[in-house]
Design an enzyme around this catalytic site. Structure first.
Site, short mmCIF file in Angstrom:
data_model
loop_
_atom_site.label_atom_id
_atom_site.label_comp_id
_atom_site.label_asym_id
_atom_site.label_seq_id
_atom_site.Cartn_x
_atom_site.Cartn_y
_atom_site.Cartn_z
N CYS A 49 0.84 -1.20 0.00
CA CYS A 49 0.00 0.00 0.00
C CYS A 49 0.87 1.25 0.00
O CYS A 49 1.37 1.69 1.05
CB CYS A 49 -0.91 0.00 1.23
SG CYS A 49 -1.88 -1.51 1.43
N ARG A 55 10.71 -4.06 -11.02
CA ARG A 55 10.41 -3.53 -12.36
C ARG A 55 10.73 -4.49 -13.51
O ARG A 55 9.94 -4.60 -14.45
CB ARG A 55 11.11 -2.18 -12.56
CG ARG A 55 10.30 -1.04 -11.95
CD ARG A 55 11.04 0.28 -11.95
NE ARG A 55 10.17 1.31 -11.38
CZ ARG A 55 10.59 2.47 -10.92
NH1 ARG A 55 11.89 2.75 -10.96
NH2 ARG A 55 9.75 3.35 -10.42
N GLN A 102 3.43 -7.43 -47.96
CA GLN A 102 4.55 -6.82 -47.26
C GLN A 102 4.10 -5.93 -46.10
O GLN A 102 4.76 -5.89 -45.05
CB GLN A 102 5.39 -6.00 -48.25
CG GLN A 102 6.75 -5.61 -47.70
CD GLN A 102 7.59 -4.91 -48.75
OE1 GLN A 102 7.41 -3.71 -48.97
NE2 GLN A 102 8.48 -5.63 -49.40
N GLN A 155 -4.82 -4.34 -35.54
CA GLN A 155 -4.79 -3.86 -36.92
C GLN A 155 -4.69 -5.03 -37.91
O GLN A 155 -5.37 -5.04 -38.95
CB GLN A 155 -3.61 -2.92 -37.11
CG GLN A 155 -3.67 -2.08 -38.37
CD GLN A 155 -4.75 -1.01 -38.32
OE1 GLN A 155 -5.20 -0.63 -37.23
NE2 GLN A 155 -5.19 -0.52 -39.47
N GLY A 202 -11.39 -5.86 -38.43
CA GLY A 202 -12.61 -5.70 -37.63
C GLY A 202 -12.75 -6.77 -36.57
O GLY A 202 -13.27 -6.51 -35.47
N GLU A 211 3.51 0.98 -11.09
CA GLU A 211 4.89 0.79 -10.65
C GLU A 211 5.85 1.73 -11.37
O GLU A 211 6.97 1.38 -11.72
CB GLU A 211 5.31 -0.68 -10.81
CG GLU A 211 4.52 -1.58 -9.89
CD GLU A 211 5.24 -2.87 -9.56
OE1 GLU A 211 6.47 -2.85 -9.37
OE2 GLU A 211 4.57 -3.90 -9.50
N GLY A 212 5.38 2.93 -11.60
CA GLY A 212 6.17 3.95 -12.26
C GLY A 212 5.76 4.12 -13.70
O GLY A 212 5.87 3.21 -14.51
N SER A 246 5.73 5.51 -17.65
CA SER A 246 6.82 5.59 -18.62
C SER A 246 7.62 6.87 -18.42
O SER A 246 8.85 6.89 -18.60
CB SER A 246 6.27 5.52 -20.05
OG SER A 246 5.77 4.24 -20.34
#
Length: 436
Positions: A166, A299, A335, A393, A397, A420-421, A423
């Site tokens: 906590c 982490r 591709q 993607q 759909g 946890e932090g 970015s």
């Protein structure tokens, strides 16, 4: 349920990363010496033990986690039944924790985290969320506290329990110096008052480890961690959060109203706390930060959790691209799709390399010298978000609807850039290391 790597002739006591052992009955024997550590990672090839553990956990994820993941995602219930099955075979236990952290290369915890989150990140956090308070107890506690409270976090095979760390508050997330929860000495005990939010297992845990300010004027250096057992008067559960993802993991408020705990619930003990406060008051430099020290140690494992989600989405998208035909051929032959998959595979491997390197550094050096933990968590979390988005993607759909699991993986992945932090905090940690 079949037996796993903890059965069938393995030792009844397993060596812990500090040289201690956890016996078959869950009692921890603490040793003050450190093991001799390997000087270099000779190969990226997994050892027999590492492969055995990885495959065992993967099999559990296939049989027990993936089939029920949609149910728990929909209902947002805590997966007690899955937890019990994991406890029955030894996958959820202090023994298994000790065995994984005794790995000489340091990477076995990441192997376990990746496979569980490949199954379902929400269920995985239900199983691994206890690791955060355990990390706090282990890194800050006395030998007696380690022996008492780590087994209590797990309960027993018949009646498994969970732990909670906590720290976060409504007005203090990344700004750990702003915690308002107070701990005041009163008649020999410590009295805690405050409210914690966004706590994994908060309110349902048998053991809550609470970060509180003892000397608020000293900021993070005036904080300490306290163990608050289940049923302690004044400890109560607040609101359970309804989340975008990781819905099987319980996230809630923890309310502390005149919670009184004895001195032996102060992690590290009174003497160590007073010595730390005296150094801070005298202006001596210190790296001590009870909340951030716990987050720092976990982490890379959090990064491995994100990696498991990314890998699940990549594998699904790859299979889909091989089977889905448009204009008379599988879409992987286009591709535009093939290059997406190539980038996804490359980013996953890059993230795994950072995670393994960080864990090896921690195992061999005892701490991160160049923000390796933050690098690993930053890279893996952002890779997970990107890979799951690309998987949607590729599936078109179908990727957007719940008939396919990729939309769930995308929802699950996002939290890893936040908790946890964030970015941004990881980049701050890394940049400060560069500037030092």
């Amino acid at each position: 349920m079949g037996g796993g790597p903890l059965t069938g002739g393995r030792k009844s006591a397993h060596e812990h990363s500090d040289g201690g052992t956890v016996s078959g009955n869950g009692t921890y024997q603490y040793q003050t010496y450190r093991q001799e550590l390997p000087s270099a990672m000779v190969s990226f090839e997994l050892t027999g033990d590492q492969r055995e553990i990885r495959d065992w956990v993967h099999d559990f994820a296939v049989r027990e986690v993936r089939p029920v993941a949609p149910h728990y995602d929909e209902t947002e219930e805590f997966p007690w039944e899955v937890l019990r099955k994991a406890a029955e075979i030894g996958l959820y236990s202090p023994e298994f924790l000790a065995q994984t952290f005794a790995d000489e290369a340091g990477i076995m915890p990441a192997l376990v985290a990746e496979e569980l989150c490949w199954g379902c990140a929400g269920i995985a956090l239900a199983l691994q969320g206890t690791g955060l308070p355990v990390a706090a107890i282990y890194s800050q506690g006395t030998p007696e506290q380690v022996a008492t409270w780590i087994p209590a976090c797990y309960g027993s095979a018949r009646e498994p329990a969970v732990g909670a760390f906590c720290a976060t508050e409504a007005d203090a997330g990344s700004d750990v110096a702003a915690y308002r929860t107070r701990a005041v000495k009163s008649n020999g005990d410590w009295v805690l008052n405050g409210r914690k939010v966004f706590i994994t297992n908060g309110g349902i845990a048998d053991v809550h480890v609470v970060v509180a300010a003892v000397e608020p004027a000293l900021g993070t250096r005036g904080q300490a961690s306290f163990v608050v057992p289940k049923g302690t008067p004044g400890l109560s559960a607040g609101k359970k959060e309804k989340k975008m993802g990781i819905r099987a993991s319980h996230t809630g408020e923890v309310i502390l109203e005149d919670v009184r705990v004895p001195p032996d619930c102060l992690l590290g003990g009174e003497e160590r706390l007073q010595a730390r406060l005296a150094r801070a008051q005298s202006g001596q430099s210190s790296r001590s930060n009870v909340a951030m020290k716990t987050f720092e140690s976990t982490r890379p494992i959090v990064g491995a959790q994100a990696l498991g989600i990314a890998r699940a989405a990549f594998e699904f998208a790859l299979d889909y691209a091989k089977q889905r035909k448009q204009f008379g051929r599988p879409i992987i032959e286009n591709q535009a799709i093939a290059f997406k998959l190539a980038d996804m595979a490359t980013e996953i491997e890059a993230a795994r390399g950072l995670i393994w390197r960080a864990l090896w550094e921690s195992r061999n050096q005892g701490e991160f010298k160049k923000a390796e933990g933050s690098m690993a968590k930053l890279k893996a979390s952002e890779v997970a978000v990107k890979v799951t988005e690309e998987a949607i993607q590729i599936c078109g759909g179908y990727g957007y609807i719940r008939d396919f699991p990729v939309e769930k993986w995308h929802r699950d992945a996002k939290i890893y850039t936040l908790f946890e932090g964030t970015s941004e905090i990881q980049r701050l940690v890394i940049s400060r290391t560069l500037a030092a």
